[in-house]
Design an enzyme around this catalytic site. Structure first.
Site, PDB file in Angstrom:
ATOM      1  CB  SER A  81      -0.922  -0.007   1.225  1.00 36.97           C
ATOM      2  OG  SER A  81      -1.685  -1.190   1.225  1.00 36.97           O
ATOM      3  CG  HIS A 140       6.481  -4.403   6.994  1.00 36.72           C
ATOM      4  ND1 HIS A 140       5.998  -3.184   7.411  1.00 36.72           N
ATOM      5  CD2 HIS A 140       5.403  -5.114   6.598  1.00 36.72           C
ATOM      6  CE1 HIS A 140       4.682  -3.161   7.272  1.00 36.72           C
ATOM      7  NE2 HIS A 140       4.304  -4.320   6.781  1.00 36.72           N
ATOM      8  NE  ARG A 170      -0.635  -7.933   7.725  1.00 38.39           N
ATOM      9  CZ  ARG A 170      -1.857  -7.788   8.228  1.00 38.39           C
ATOM     10  NH1 ARG A 170      -2.290  -8.627   9.144  1.00 38.39           N
ATOM     11  NH2 ARG A 170      -2.645  -6.810   7.818  1.00 38.39           N
ATOM     12  CG  ASP A 171       4.403  -9.069   4.674  1.00 36.97           C
ATOM     13  OD1 ASP A 171       3.231  -8.851   4.309  1.00 36.97           O
ATOM     14  OD2 ASP A 171       5.037  -8.298   5.411  1.00 36.97           O
ATOM     15  NE  ARG A 206       3.272  -8.320  10.181  1.00 34.85           N
ATOM     16  CZ  ARG A 206       3.370  -7.965   8.906  1.00 34.85           C
ATOM     17  NH1 ARG A 206       4.028  -8.737   8.052  1.00 34.85           N
ATOM     18  NH2 ARG A 206       2.821  -6.855   8.470  1.00 34.85           N
ATOM     19  NE  ARG A 213      -1.580  -0.438   8.733  1.00 41.81           N
ATOM     20  CZ  ARG A 213      -1.510  -0.989   7.534  1.00 41.81           C
ATOM     21  NH1 ARG A 213      -0.401  -0.904   6.839  1.00 41.81           N
ATOM     22  NH2 ARG A 213      -2.540  -1.621   7.029  1.00 41.81           N
ATOM     23  CE  LYS A 361      -4.741  -0.885   3.914  1.00 41.16           C
ATOM     24  NZ  LYS A 361      -3.434  -1.419   3.491  1.00 41.16           N
ATOM     25  CG  HIS A 472      -1.351  -4.019  -2.733  1.00 38.81           C
ATOM     26  ND1 HIS A 472      -2.068  -5.007  -2.090  1.00 38.81           N
ATOM     27  CD2 HIS A 472      -1.272  -2.991  -1.843  1.00 38.81           C
ATOM     28  CE1 HIS A 472      -2.394  -4.598  -0.880  1.00 38.81           C
ATOM     29  NE2 HIS A 472      -1.936  -3.370  -0.702  1.00 38.81           N
ATOM     30  CG  HIS A 501       0.171  -7.132  -0.247  1.00 41.06           C
ATOM     31  ND1 HIS A 501       0.937  -6.025   0.036  1.00 41.06           N
ATOM     32  CD2 HIS A 501      -0.873  -7.082   0.619  1.00 41.06           C
ATOM     33  CE1 HIS A 501       0.378  -5.335   1.005  1.00 41.06           C
ATOM     34  NE2 HIS A 501      -0.713  -5.955   1.388  1.00 41.06           N
TER      35      HIS A 501
END
Length: 559
Positions: A81, A140, A170-171, A206, A213, A361, A472, A501
């Site tokens: 993002s 990240h 997550r990623d 995480r 955030r 966001k 994305h 993603h």
């Protein structure tokens, strides 16, 4: 050109009028992939987005949102993002976080910079602490960058190093944390063989420890602070491999949400709390999930939680995470200098702008859109509205999130006649997609589609134009795939869910009663990407884009 010659004034477009209200909608995590049961966008009822697709190829097409199209190092790098909104707003492709860090590490420039020389002053007598996400996800942080920084710091005099790890899941795939910790332990053992006292000091997942955030939940940061700075956590282990393996055995455990732990010595004492005189580096190159920790480490005045101790440290970020707040004050690698964004040009040319999303966001349609810059360009011309996100729950519990509220704000802004551009981000497909909950993600996609309809209906009422796109992929493919593209199975024969993603392209659609007849997508930019959207939007506002912007996606043909 000399600074004296620069002008914000944009040339008028020869064929497109000014004065039409334009809605710019970004669907977060909404890519285009083949139709199957793991494509939540396909499974969901999305009549609005489906009808837009019927406009292909003149009013609907796909654009690239990953890899080099958004400034990332390789075509295997998923978009995210942050870089997506940078590209959408900047209209040009800038080398991004990961790439900047790669270049600085490769050239060794990172070690000559002010940031590294600042932390280096602690090496002789104190400890160097490295805090960050431990994986090769590339969104990240990346393991290889940590490995190079460890080696480079040791070669330049770091005698005592402590790594505070955050597990991913997550990623990258859930469960991969053990392998990453084992790899890191091996690297640290090699440093110890060379006389450097190097070890892992603390850890946690995480999403539960440190990496919150937009000030959504400060308790996440506090759990990290307690482990990293105070050396206190509910779980204590002799080493990190044992910690991660043991904590993963809990029935509902996953890498994203592992509870905090500290590594202790034989006497039960934490091996690496952060104390006065130490140096600290936050390793992540992506800003959004490091800003809160950076504030806790740097701000003298701080009231978000009781820090108990506020050690006098030398702190540097891998990058500066917020240019406007100058946070952190010191950093190892300079951020991309993004200037002359489309948003700044447009307000200088009389385009009154409204931007809105919910907390998770909100920074994307404002800060990242505006080239990593907080605040307004011209307060009298702009209004930014943040709707508070649900906190204290995972997003699959309330998958509709605030889509309706965002759409209502956008509708009201469009109908008010006060704004020329109304820009929103609908987070559902991304935030719920990240939970890996397929049913909830289907609900999320439907909610986002309904929000798009409300915004388009308002545009119809005022004779305006809409541009609908995404930053994305995510929700369009929720399963990990093998080399043949088939769903991958784990050792128990279960489908491996994909929470990250994707590398898929994203749609862009244009329309509305205000769209000049004869406007259509060009067919000579097949590899167009997110950075081409800014010039497109400028054209639809009645302006030519600056000459160095990526070319517009549209043309006007005479009927």
């Amino acid at each position: 050109m000399g600074s004296t010659e620069f002008s914000w004034k944009l040339a008028d477009h020869p064929k497109l009028p000014k004065g039409k209200t334009l809605a710019m909608v970004v669907l977060d995590g909404w890519g285009e992939a083949s139709a199957n049961q793991y494509n939540c966008i396909h499974v969901a009822e999305t009549p609005t987005m489906d009808s837009l697709k019927q406009g292909a190829p003149e009013k609907w097409r796909l654009i690239r949102a990953h890899g080099k199209a958004v400034g990332l190092p390789t075509e295997d790098d998923m978009g995210n993002s942050e870089v997506g909104h940078n590209a959408l707003g900047a209209g040009r492709i800038y080398a991004q976080g990961a790439k900047l860090v790669d270049l600085a590490l490769e050239s060794g420039k990172i070690y000559d910079g002010e940031g590294f020389n600042y932390i280096k002053e602690s090496f002789e007598t104190n400890t160097l602490h490295l805090i960050g996400l431990l994986s090769d996800g590339g969104v990240h942080s990346r393991l290889d960058q940590l490995q190079l920084l460890l080696k480079g710091s040791a070669e330049r005099g770091a005698k005592r190093i402590r790594v505070h790890i955050l597990t991913d899941g997550r990623d990258v795939l859930d469960g991969s944390s053990v392998g990453f910790v084992e790899t890191l332990e091996n690297d640290l053992a090699q440093l110890r063989a060379k006389g450097v006292d190097a070890q892992i000091a603390s850890g946690g997942g995480r999403m539960y420890v440190t990496m919150d955030r937009y000030e959504n939940d400060w308790s996440v940061v506090k759990r990290g602070w307690d482990a990293q700075v105070l050396g206190e956590a509910p779980y204590k282990f002799k080493n990190a491999v044992e910690a991660v393996k043991t904590l993963r055995q809990e029935p509902k455990a996953n890498d994203q949400y592992l509870p905090p732990f500290v590594v202790v010595d034989e006497s039960g004492k934490a091996v690496g709390p952060i104390v006065d005189g130490d140096a600290v580096v936050t390793l992540n190159f992506r800003a959004d999930r490091m800003v809160m920790l950076a504030k806790a480490l740097e701000y003298e005045d701080f009231d978000k939680f009781d820090r108990v101790r506020f050690p006098k440290i030398r702190y540097a970020g891998m990058l500066q995470y917020d240019g406007e707040l100058k946070l952190p004050n010191r950093y190892l690698v300079s951020p991309p200098e993004i200037e002359r964004t489309s948003g700044e040009y447009l307000v200088h040319n009389g385009v009154r702008t409204f931007a809105c999303s919910e907390t998770v966001k909100f920074g994307h349609v404002t800060f990242f859109w505006n080239g990593n810059r907080s605040g307004y360009f011209k307060p009298e011309m702009e209004e930014y509205v943040e709707i508070p996100s649900d906190s204290g729950i995972t997003f699959n519990v309330q998958p509709k999130m605030k889509a309706l509220e965002i759409a209502e704000k956008a509708r009201d802004a469009i109908l008010s006649g006060k704004f020329d551009q109304v820009r929103v981000n609908l987070p559902n497909s991304d935030m719920v997609g990240h939970t890996g909950d397929i049913e909830a993600t289907v609900v999320a996609c439907k909610a986002a589609d309904e929000a798009v309809k409300m915004i388009i209906d308002a545009i119809e009422q005022v004779g305006g134009i809409y541009v609908i796109t995404a930053d994305h992929g995510n929700a369009e493919d929720m399963v990990k795939r093998d080399k043949k593209g088939q769903p991958a199975m784990d050792k128990n024969g279960n489908i491996q869910i994909l929470t990250s993603h994707t590398l898929e392209p994203v749609p862009i659609a244009i329309g509305g009663p205000g769209l000049t007849p004869g406007v259509r997508f060009r067919n000579d930019i097949p590899t167009g990407g997110l950075a081409n959207v800014a010039a497109t939007v400028m054209n639809l506002h009645g302006f030519e884009a600056p000459s160095d912007y990526e070319p517009t996606l549209i043309e006007v043909v005479s009927n």
